[in-house]
Scaffold this active site. Sequence first.
Site, PDB file in Angstrom:
ATOM      1  N   SER A 128       0.836  -1.196   0.000  1.00  0.00           N
ATOM      2  CA  SER A 128       0.000   0.000   0.000  1.00  0.00           C
ATOM      3  C   SER A 128       0.881   1.259   0.000  1.00  0.00           C
ATOM      4  CB  SER A 128      -0.977  -0.035   1.189  1.00  0.00           C
ATOM      5  OG  SER A 128      -2.035   0.873   1.029  1.00  0.00           O
ATOM      6  N   HIS A 143      -7.307  -6.119   0.380  1.00  0.00           N
ATOM      7  CA  HIS A 143      -6.163  -5.211   0.420  1.00  0.00           C
ATOM      8  C   HIS A 143      -4.980  -5.759   1.228  1.00  0.00           C
ATOM      9  CE1 HIS A 143      -4.401  -1.303  -0.376  1.00  0.00           C
ATOM     10  NE2 HIS A 143      -4.174  -1.104   0.912  1.00  0.00           N
ATOM     11  N   ASP A 203      -9.973  -6.205  -3.675  1.00  0.00           N
ATOM     12  CA  ASP A 203      -9.468  -4.965  -3.073  1.00  0.00           C
ATOM     13  C   ASP A 203     -10.327  -3.770  -3.484  1.00  0.00           C
ATOM     14  OD1 ASP A 203      -7.970  -2.879  -2.032  1.00  0.00           O
ATOM     15  OD2 ASP A 203      -6.058  -3.694  -2.707  1.00  0.00           O
TER      16      ASP A 203
END
Length: 258
Positions: free
Chosen positions: A82, A235, A207
């Site tokens: 991320s 995610h 996600d």
Amino acid sequence: MTVLHWETIGQGDRHLVLLHGWGLNAGVWHCISERLSAHFCLHLVDLPGYGHSQGFPVMTLDEMAATVLAQAPEQAIWLGWSLGGLVASQVALNAPHRVRGLVSVASSPRFSAEADWPGIKPETLTTFQHQLSEDFQRTVERFLALQTLGTDSARQDARTLKSVVFERPVPAVEVLNSGLEILKTADVRQAVAVLSMPFLRLYGALDGLVPRKIVPLLDDCWPASTSHIIEKAAHAPFISHPADFCQQIIDFSERVRP
């Protein structure tokens, strides 16, 4: 001098630096560290201002990358999840000779959605920024819930992420706001296109923050990179699907051996 909290474990002959995402800390990797430690020397880092890496000022993306690189091994595979994927990408841009291979996990070179680009609505990130100052814990918990939404193990995965956040010192609101600003404004799509080191991109099919629609777009933008979508993951695929995730990393590392 302020130094990063840096944990090194494992018996492997290859260095693997792991960078966590927004709001979290390196404790998030403990669910896979045992699987990977037989293959790698793992470097688990709390990013500046996060977890035990307290005392750092608010930083830009470039400053975060430089700070982490300063304590890193001379040669390593860099993996970022991320927000950590942006930091790892910036490390690769700043010091390509130090990066043997690059792995991005549920990450995007441009997190903010645009007319022709899937992502997070910029107003959603702005809302999170405003809510942080009003109710820090609830805002972070909402963001964590979004990361696991849709998976078979969503509730358990969200609890795992929450426990990681609060087991170490929490970031200051200013640090969290700065991280959201990076997610809202950073765009390294064109810059990363010039990287020549081996590059693996991992995604969760479910996600909601980095939609799978981004995968073919980046396959076209970055034809030298390789992408893999983990089905039924969201995610945080390393939490919901640790065996598949770790095998992808191990297989990738074999391809980048010197």
